[in-house]
Design a protein around this motif. Structure first.
Motif, PDB file in Angstrom:
ATOM      1  N   THR A 124      33.438   0.440  17.766  1.00 35.37           N
ATOM      2  CA  THR A 124      33.863  -0.186  19.025  1.00 35.37           C
ATOM      3  C   THR A 124      34.155   0.885  20.087  1.00 35.37           C
ATOM      4  O   THR A 124      34.462   2.039  19.761  1.00 35.37           O
ATOM      5  CB  THR A 124      35.139  -1.043  18.846  1.00 35.37           C
ATOM      6  N   LEU A 125      34.103   0.461  21.330  1.00 33.26           N
ATOM      7  CA  LEU A 125      34.399   1.376  22.437  1.00 33.26           C
ATOM      8  C   LEU A 125      35.832   1.892  22.317  1.00 33.26           C
ATOM      9  O   LEU A 125      36.121   3.057  22.598  1.00 33.26           O
ATOM     10  CB  LEU A 125      34.212   0.660  23.777  1.00 33.26           C
ATOM     11  N   LYS A 126      36.725   1.018  21.862  1.00 34.36           N
ATOM     12  CA  LYS A 126      38.126   1.416  21.745  1.00 34.36           C
ATOM     13  C   LYS A 126      38.301   2.491  20.674  1.00 34.36           C
ATOM     14  O   LYS A 126      38.999   3.491  20.890  1.00 34.36           O
ATOM     15  CB  LYS A 126      38.988   0.189  21.425  1.00 34.36           C
ATOM     16  N   ALA A 127      37.662   2.279  19.510  1.00 34.14           N
ATOM     17  CA  ALA A 127      37.772   3.285  18.440  1.00 34.14           C
ATOM     18  C   ALA A 127      37.200   4.613  18.922  1.00 34.14           C
ATOM     19  O   ALA A 127      37.782   5.676  18.677  1.00 34.14           O
ATOM     20  CB  ALA A 127      37.040   2.797  17.193  1.00 34.14           C
ATOM     21  N   LEU A 128      36.102   4.576  19.624  1.00 34.09           N
ATOM     22  CA  LEU A 128      35.466   5.807  20.098  1.00 34.09           C
ATOM     23  C   LEU A 128      36.364   6.536  21.109  1.00 34.09           C
ATOM     24  O   LEU A 128      36.557   7.751  21.029  1.00 34.09           O
ATOM     25  CB  LEU A 128      34.108   5.465  20.728  1.00 34.09           C
ATOM     26  N   ARG A 129      36.946   5.774  22.019  1.00 32.66           N
ATOM     27  CA  ARG A 129      37.827   6.381  23.033  1.00 32.66           C
ATOM     28  C   ARG A 129      39.014   7.079  22.352  1.00 32.66           C
ATOM     29  O   ARG A 129      39.333   8.227  22.652  1.00 32.66           O
ATOM     30  CB  ARG A 129      38.331   5.299  24.006  1.00 32.66           C
ATOM     31  N   LEU A 130      39.633   6.386  21.401  1.00 29.66           N
ATOM     32  CA  LEU A 130      40.804   6.962  20.733  1.00 29.66           C
ATOM     33  C   LEU A 130      40.404   8.152  19.860  1.00 29.66           C
ATOM     34  O   LEU A 130      41.097   9.170  19.818  1.00 29.66           O
ATOM     35  CB  LEU A 130      41.511   5.889  19.902  1.00 29.66           C
ATOM     36  N   LEU A 131      39.282   8.024  19.188  1.00 31.69           N
ATOM     37  CA  LEU A 131      38.804   9.119  18.329  1.00 31.69           C
ATOM     38  C   LEU A 131      38.676  10.412  19.123  1.00 31.69           C
ATOM     39  O   LEU A 131      39.070  11.486  18.669  1.00 31.69           O
ATOM     40  CB  LEU A 131      37.432   8.740  17.737  1.00 31.69           C
ATOM     41  N   ARG A 132      38.116  10.307  20.305  1.00 33.00           N
ATOM     42  CA  ARG A 132      37.863  11.506  21.109  1.00 33.00           C
ATOM     43  C   ARG A 132      39.144  12.053  21.752  1.00 33.00           C
ATOM     44  O   ARG A 132      39.183  13.206  22.177  1.00 33.00           O
ATOM     45  CB  ARG A 132      36.793  11.224  22.171  1.00 33.00           C
ATOM     46  N   ALA A 133      40.180  11.222  21.807  1.00 37.45           N
ATOM     47  CA  ALA A 133      41.412  11.638  22.498  1.00 37.45           C
ATOM     48  C   ALA A 133      42.441  12.295  21.573  1.00 37.45           C
ATOM     49  O   ALA A 133      43.312  13.019  22.038  1.00 37.45           O
ATOM     50  CB  ALA A 133      42.045  10.426  23.181  1.00 37.45           C
ATOM     51  N   VAL A 134      42.354  12.044  20.251  1.00 41.75           N
ATOM     52  CA  VAL A 134      43.432  12.532  19.371  1.00 41.75           C
ATOM     53  C   VAL A 134      43.210  13.996  18.974  1.00 41.75           C
ATOM     54  O   VAL A 134      42.069  14.430  18.825  1.00 41.75           O
ATOM     55  CB  VAL A 134      43.557  11.683  18.073  1.00 41.75           C
ATOM     56  N   PRO A 135      44.315  14.741  18.763  1.00 41.21           N
ATOM     57  CA  PRO A 135      44.153  16.135  18.330  1.00 41.21           C
ATOM     58  C   PRO A 135      43.881  16.290  16.822  1.00 41.21           C
ATOM     59  O   PRO A 135      43.409  17.321  16.378  1.00 41.21           O
ATOM     60  CB  PRO A 135      45.513  16.766  18.678  1.00 41.21           C
ATOM     61  N   TRP A 190      30.642  12.506  17.325  1.00 40.62           N
ATOM     62  CA  TRP A 190      31.620  12.403  18.421  1.00 40.62           C
ATOM     63  C   TRP A 190      32.892  13.227  18.174  1.00 40.62           C
ATOM     64  O   TRP A 190      33.805  13.220  19.003  1.00 40.62           O
ATOM     65  CB  TRP A 190      32.008  10.945  18.665  1.00 40.62           C
ATOM     66  N   LEU A 191      32.982  13.867  17.023  1.00 43.40           N
ATOM     67  CA  LEU A 191      34.196  14.665  16.772  1.00 43.40           C
ATOM     68  C   LEU A 191      34.224  15.856  17.719  1.00 43.40           C
ATOM     69  O   LEU A 191      33.176  16.394  18.096  1.00 43.40           O
ATOM     70  CB  LEU A 191      34.236  15.133  15.311  1.00 43.40           C
ATOM     71  N   VAL A 192      35.446  16.238  18.078  1.00 44.10           N
ATOM     72  CA  VAL A 192      35.611  17.329  19.043  1.00 44.10           C
ATOM     73  C   VAL A 192      35.929  18.598  18.241  1.00 44.10           C
ATOM     74  O   VAL A 192      36.768  18.548  17.341  1.00 44.10           O
ATOM     75  CB  VAL A 192      36.784  16.976  20.003  1.00 44.10           C
ATOM     76  N   PRO A 193      35.262  19.734  18.523  1.00 44.89           N
ATOM     77  CA  PRO A 193      35.470  20.935  17.701  1.00 44.89           C
ATOM     78  C   PRO A 193      36.938  21.340  17.564  1.00 44.89           C
ATOM     79  O   PRO A 193      37.353  21.837  16.522  1.00 44.89           O
ATOM     80  CB  PRO A 193      34.667  22.019  18.431  1.00 44.89           C
ATOM     81  N   ALA A 194      37.750  21.113  18.601  1.00 42.24           N
ATOM     82  CA  ALA A 194      39.153  21.554  18.530  1.00 42.24           C
ATOM     83  C   ALA A 194      40.007  20.651  17.635  1.00 42.24           C
ATOM     84  O   ALA A 194      41.175  20.979  17.351  1.00 42.24           O
ATOM     85  CB  ALA A 194      39.741  21.578  19.940  1.00 42.24           C
ATOM     86  N   GLN A 195      39.479  19.523  17.219  1.00 47.07           N
ATOM     87  CA  GLN A 195      40.308  18.604  16.423  1.00 47.07           C
ATOM     88  C   GLN A 195      40.601  19.170  15.034  1.00 47.07           C
ATOM     89  O   GLN A 195      39.690  19.690  14.373  1.00 47.07           O
ATOM     90  CB  GLN A 195      39.599  17.243  16.271  1.00 47.07           C
ATOM     91  N   ARG A 196      41.863  19.045  14.613  1.00 41.44           N
ATOM     92  CA  ARG A 196      42.199  19.399  13.233  1.00 41.44           C
ATOM     93  C   ARG A 196      41.778  18.238  12.331  1.00 41.44           C
ATOM     94  O   ARG A 196      41.924  17.069  12.718  1.00 41.44           O
ATOM     95  CB  ARG A 196      43.713  19.637  13.144  1.00 41.44           C
ATOM     96  N   GLU A 197      41.263  18.562  11.156  1.00 43.09           N
ATOM     97  CA  GLU A 197      40.825  17.508  10.236  1.00 43.09           C
ATOM     98  C   GLU A 197      41.625  17.562   8.938  1.00 43.09           C
ATOM     99  O   GLU A 197      41.854  18.635   8.390  1.00 43.09           O
ATOM    100  CB  GLU A 197      39.331  17.655   9.938  1.00 43.09           C
ATOM    101  N   ILE A 198      42.035  16.388   8.481  1.00 46.71           N
ATOM    102  CA  ILE A 198      42.747  16.278   7.197  1.00 46.71           C
ATOM    103  C   ILE A 198      41.923  15.363   6.289  1.00 46.71           C
ATOM    104  O   ILE A 198      41.803  14.165   6.561  1.00 46.71           O
ATOM    105  CB  ILE A 198      44.157  15.677   7.386  1.00 46.71           C
ATOM    106  N   LEU A 200      40.412   7.585   9.900  1.00 45.60           N
ATOM    107  CA  LEU A 200      39.092   6.948  10.023  1.00 45.60           C
ATOM    108  C   LEU A 200      38.828   6.027   8.834  1.00 45.60           C
ATOM    109  O   LEU A 200      39.005   6.428   7.684  1.00 45.60           O
ATOM    110  CB  LEU A 200      37.997   8.026  10.078  1.00 45.60           C
ATOM    111  N   CYS A 201      38.392   4.824   9.130  1.00 48.64           N
ATOM    112  CA  CYS A 201      38.184   3.848   8.058  1.00 48.64           C
ATOM    113  C   CYS A 201      36.790   3.238   8.169  1.00 48.64           C
ATOM    114  O   CYS A 201      36.424   2.707   9.228  1.00 48.64           O
ATOM    115  CB  CYS A 201      39.191   2.705   8.169  1.00 48.64           C
ATOM    116  N   GLN A 202      36.060   3.242   7.077  1.00 51.51           N
ATOM    117  CA  GLN A 202      34.786   2.514   7.050  1.00 51.51           C
ATOM    118  C   GLN A 202      35.107   1.022   7.136  1.00 51.51           C
ATOM    119  O   GLN A 202      36.101   0.564   6.548  1.00 51.51           O
ATOM    120  CB  GLN A 202      34.044   2.838   5.740  1.00 51.51           C
ATOM    121  N   GLY A 203      34.326   0.257   7.862  1.00 44.98           N
ATOM    122  CA  GLY A 203      34.593  -1.175   7.979  1.00 44.98           C
ATOM    123  C   GLY A 203      35.858  -1.425   8.781  1.00 44.98           C
ATOM    124  O   GLY A 203      36.095  -0.825   9.831  1.00 44.98           O
TER     125      GLY A 203
END
Ligand code: SAM
Length: 232
Positions: free
Chosen positions: A20-31, A52-60, A96-99
């Motif tokens: 969704t557009l909302k999930a994409l917007r939030l995904l790109r905004a979070v650190p 769409w992941l941003v290189p500066a984002q920390r991933e867990i 991030l959740c599938q489905g």
């Protein structure tokens, strides 16, 4: 300091166009992004949105063992503690959740394990029964029918009882449980009413009568749709 927010982002069944557009917007905004992953290798949820992941984002990566049964509670507890520390430091985290996040997903386990309360926002995603019905162009339910969503992991007698009682059913988590399901459908004379949908919305999507499926090759991401009255 204001605590960060935890976002549960539903990313749909696999096709990035179904994010969704909302999930994409939030995904790109979070650190910080977190996601379930197998013990080794890629996270499927992450793969859906990798572009769409941003290189500066920390991933867990929250790594789960790929064996039957519920995952050990410590996995949720450890992940929840790590995420809670990030939130307490004022940073937002997207899980991030599938489905859909609240439809058989690890997000529910994470929520329960979070120590204390934190602001949570859930963004729903297209869940597998909807994606499978779309792939098959088959109504899930119509008029006064009720839909049962049934995990194929149930013991055989219980699985049979629930299928027998349903007007229509989406049977999930097929994989190595496929032969058990097929046996039940034969006994209930429902084999001809059953459709098989594998990898709905992926390039490898397959839709076919369940009776025609080779049991040796049934993956985890496969669902059976059974509709007693067919035409509704
Ligand atoms: C743990 S559940 C996760 C469901 C997910 N949260 C959702 O909203 O669909 C996994 C099961 O959903 C079904 N599933 C998920 N994605 C699918 C897909 N793209 N095609 C077919 N079945 C799928 C399969 O039966 C799989 O075993």
């Amino acid at each position: 300091m204001t605590a960060g927010r935890l976002y549960g982002l539903g990313l749909g069944p696999g096709d990035p166009e179904l994010v969704t557009l909302k999930a994409l917007r939030l995904l790109r905004a979070v650190p910080v992004v977190a996601y379930p992953a197998p013990e080794t290798g890629d996270s499927f949820a992450r793969r859906i949105v990798a572009e769409w992941l941003v290189p500066a984002q920390r991933e867990i990566a929250v790594r789960f063992p790929m064996r039957p049964g519920p995952p050990p509670a410590e996995i949720y507890e450890r992940a929840a503690a790590e995420i809670a520390a990030v939130l307490a430091a004022g940073q937002d985290v997207a899980y991030l959740c599938q489905g859909d996040p609240l439809f058989y997903g690890s997000f529910a386990g994470l929520l329960q394990a979070l120590p204390g309360r934190c602001p949570v926002v859930v963004v729903p995603g297209v869940s597998s029964p909807s994606a499978c019905a779309a792939a098959a162009a088959m109504p899930l339910v119509q008029r006064d029918e009720a839909l049962a969503v049934i995990p194929a992991t149930l013991p055989e007698a219980e699985l049979a009882r629930r299928i027998a009682a349903a007007d229509a059913a989406a049977i999930v988590k097929l994989g190595r449980h496929f032969l058990k399901l097929r046996r039940i459908l034969e006994k209930l004379r429902l084999l001809d009413a059953a459709l098989y949908v594998e990898h709905a919305s992926w390039p490898s999507e397959r839709v076919m009568p369940l009776a025609a499926v080779d049991p040796a090759g049934v993956p985890y991401f496969a669902t059976a749709l059974v509709r007693r009255r067919g035409g509704g």
